[in-house]
Design an enzyme around this catalytic site. Structure first.
Site, PDB file in Angstrom:
ATOM      1  N   ASP A 156      20.384 122.612  65.382  1.00  7.81           N
ATOM      2  CA  ASP A 156      19.078 121.983  65.616  1.00  7.81           C
ATOM      3  C   ASP A 156      18.414 121.644  64.285  1.00  7.81           C
ATOM      4  O   ASP A 156      17.329 121.038  64.258  1.00  7.81           O
ATOM      5  CB  ASP A 156      18.181 122.852  66.523  1.00  7.81           C
ATOM      6  CG  ASP A 156      17.899 124.231  65.953  1.00  7.81           C
ATOM      7  OD1 ASP A 156      18.465 124.574  64.902  1.00  7.81           O
ATOM      8  OD2 ASP A 156      17.095 124.961  66.571  1.00  7.81           O
ATOM      9  N   SER A 157      19.086 121.986  63.166  1.00  8.09           N
ATOM     10  CA  SER A 157      18.660 121.495  61.853  1.00  8.09           C
ATOM     11  C   SER A 157      18.635 119.977  61.833  1.00  8.09           C
ATOM     12  O   SER A 157      18.047 119.370  60.941  1.00  8.09           O
ATOM     13  CB  SER A 157      19.592 122.020  60.754  1.00  8.09           C
ATOM     14  OG  SER A 157      20.945 121.755  61.075  1.00  8.09           O
TER      15      SER A 157
ATOM     16  N   ASP B 113      23.800 123.919  69.160  1.00 13.10           N
ATOM     17  CA  ASP B 113      22.617 124.787  69.154  1.00 13.10           C
ATOM     18  C   ASP B 113      21.781 124.584  70.409  1.00 13.10           C
ATOM     19  O   ASP B 113      21.605 123.441  70.869  1.00 13.10           O
ATOM     20  CB  ASP B 113      21.730 124.432  67.950  1.00 13.10           C
ATOM     21  CG  ASP B 113      21.788 125.489  66.867  1.00 13.10           C
ATOM     22  OD1 ASP B 113      22.241 126.610  67.137  1.00 13.10           O
ATOM     23  OD2 ASP B 113      21.371 125.166  65.735  1.00 13.10           O
TER      24      ASP B 113
ATOM     25  N   LYS C 182      25.059 128.029  70.655  1.00 13.37           N
ATOM     26  CA  LYS C 182      24.492 129.034  69.746  1.00 13.37           C
ATOM     27  C   LYS C 182      23.012 129.190  70.063  1.00 13.37           C
ATOM     28  O   LYS C 182      22.333 128.199  70.307  1.00 13.37           O
ATOM     29  CB  LYS C 182      24.676 128.616  68.285  1.00 13.37           C
ATOM     30  CG  LYS C 182      24.021 129.581  67.290  1.00 13.37           C
ATOM     31  CD  LYS C 182      24.470 129.354  65.862  1.00 13.37           C
ATOM     32  CE  LYS C 182      23.727 128.290  65.118  1.00 13.37           C
ATOM     33  NZ  LYS C 182      22.261 128.462  65.038  1.00 13.37           N
TER      34      LYS C 182
ATOM     35  N   GLU D 160      19.351 131.642  68.986  1.00 17.30           N
ATOM     36  CA  GLU D 160      18.765 132.513  67.971  1.00 17.30           C
ATOM     37  C   GLU D 160      18.151 133.766  68.583  1.00 17.30           C
ATOM     38  O   GLU D 160      17.515 133.685  69.638  1.00 17.30           O
ATOM     39  CB  GLU D 160      17.687 131.742  67.188  1.00 17.30           C
ATOM     40  CG  GLU D 160      18.253 130.562  66.413  1.00 17.30           C
ATOM     41  CD  GLU D 160      17.195 129.832  65.585  1.00 17.30           C
ATOM     42  OE1 GLU D 160      16.052 130.322  65.467  1.00 17.30           O
ATOM     43  OE2 GLU D 160      17.532 128.757  65.066  1.00 17.30           O
TER      44      GLU D 160
ATOM     45  N   GLU E  85      21.987 134.567  58.867  1.00 19.68           N
ATOM     46  CA  GLU E  85      21.327 133.627  57.945  1.00 19.68           C
ATOM     47  C   GLU E  85      20.362 134.365  57.019  1.00 19.68           C
ATOM     48  O   GLU E  85      19.495 135.116  57.471  1.00 19.68           O
ATOM     49  CB  GLU E  85      20.576 132.545  58.739  1.00 19.68           C
ATOM     50  CG  GLU E  85      19.872 131.549  57.819  1.00 19.68           C
ATOM     51  CD  GLU E  85      19.442 130.256  58.494  1.00 19.68           C
ATOM     52  OE1 GLU E  85      19.770 130.034  59.671  1.00 19.68           O
ATOM     53  OE2 GLU E  85      18.767 129.460  57.806  1.00 19.68           O
TER      54      GLU E  85
HETATM   55  O1  KIV Z   1      20.656 124.546  62.840  1.00 23.93           O
HETATM   56  C1  KIV Z   1      21.501 124.845  61.983  1.00 23.93           C
HETATM   57  O2  KIV Z   1      22.024 124.008  61.237  1.00 23.93           O
HETATM   58  C2  KIV Z   1      21.867 126.252  61.863  1.00 23.93           C
HETATM   59  C3  KIV Z   1      22.659 126.645  60.661  1.00 23.93           C
HETATM   60  C4  KIV Z   1      21.802 126.611  59.462  1.00 23.93           C
HETATM   61  C5  KIV Z   1      23.337 127.940  60.848  1.00 23.93           C
HETATM   62  O3  KIV Z   1      21.520 127.027  62.690  1.00 23.93           O
END
Ligand code: KIV
Length: 279
Positions: A44-45, A83, A113, A115, A182
């Site tokens: 989600d970056s 994510d 993924k 969090e 992280e």
């Molecule tokens: O969103 C993302 O790119 C991440 C990585 C930094 C692990 O969660």
């Protein structure tokens, strides 16, 4: 060799390190596939790297599905993780399973993924029960930026470190097959990696993790200005792109591009007839 949940877990057992990068588009995914990267994360970056937001909080399920589907079309053997965006799983286990399912069905990811540690174990259990592999993410969890009061290294104090170890064990016990660490002190991340039987993937967590992940624009040096301590520039693609754009701009303006070699031809007789018609 096709990367799967089984091969990634086996890599930890064999002491082989896992390479992972973020990716958000088809073209880059194809290049990563050809490079032999084990796993890709559509993080989600993308809210920051592709959409220009300040943080990851505004990213939607639709954004994640769109980019995951684009990346999936460029991959054959690379394992694809997507994510779960902010508020797509925190609200209930029902939402968590439903949205994880959309990332698999519509985005063609192979795992999701999310969090959080002990606080999201119920969601992890529910998603795993639906046969969807889960990667957990603990330490600095960017979706909690407001609760943390900024992007800070996690686990430096005794209580925080104990909580991180508990979180790591809790997500493993809940069924996560891999966990991202992280911005965690190197020695603590190494300890956690030894304690767990599932692979740990570090970002700012040192070489003792079972694998590494970086945001690809960071490792390619595509952003000028701030460079986090844990990022290494493996190339300076930002400078190369800027040089190419400047040369293009110059050549268009001085009319040296396009030149003869870039032009399509037309038969002179046809052209003559067209010119006569046009008169
Ligand atoms: O969103 C993302 O790119 C991440 C990585 C930094 C692990 O969660």
């Amino acid at each position: 060799m096709k990367n799967t949940v089984t091969t990634l877990k086996q890599m930890k057992k064999d002491g082989q390190k896992i390479s992972m990068l973020t990716c958000y588009d088809y073209t880059t995914a194809k290049i990563m596939e050809e490079s032999g990267i084990n796993a890709i994360l559509v993080g989600d970056s993308l809210g920051m790297t592709m959409m220009g937001y300040e943080d990851t909080l505004p990213v939607t399920m639709e954004d994640m599905i769109h980019h995951t589907a684009c990346v999936s079309r460029g991959l054959k053997n690379t394992f694809l993780v997507a994510d779960m965006p902010f508020m797509s799983y925190q609200t209930s286990t029902y939402d968590a399973v439903k949205n994880a399912g959309r990332l698999i069905k519509e985005g063609h990811a192979q795992a999701v993924k999310l969090e959080g540690g002990a606080s999201v174990c119920e969601q992890i259990r529910a998603i795993v029960k639906a046969d969807i592999p889960v990667v957990a993410h603990i330490g600095l969890t960017p979706q909690s930026v407001n609760a943390f009061g900024g992007f800070k290294v996690q686990g430096k104090e005794y209580d925080q470190a104990i909580q991180l170890i508990r979180d790591a064990k809790a997500v493993e016990e809940a069924g996560a097959f891999m966990v991202t660490l992280e911005c965690v002190p190197e020695k603590l991340a190494t300890l956690i990696s030894k304690e767990l039987s599932i692979p740990t993937i570090g970002i700012g967590a040192g070489a003792g993790c079972d694998g590494q992940v970086l945001v690809y624009q960071d490792m390619l040096g595509m952003f000028s200005g701030f460079k986090p301590k844990f990022v290494k520039h493996f190339a300076n693609i930002g400078e190369i792109m800027k040089d190419a754009f400047m040369t293009y701009d110059k050549e268009v303006k001085e009319q040296s591009f396009p030149s003869e070699e870039h032009n399509f031809k037309i038969d002179e007789n046809i052209l003559l007839n067209i010119e006569v018609m046009a008169e």
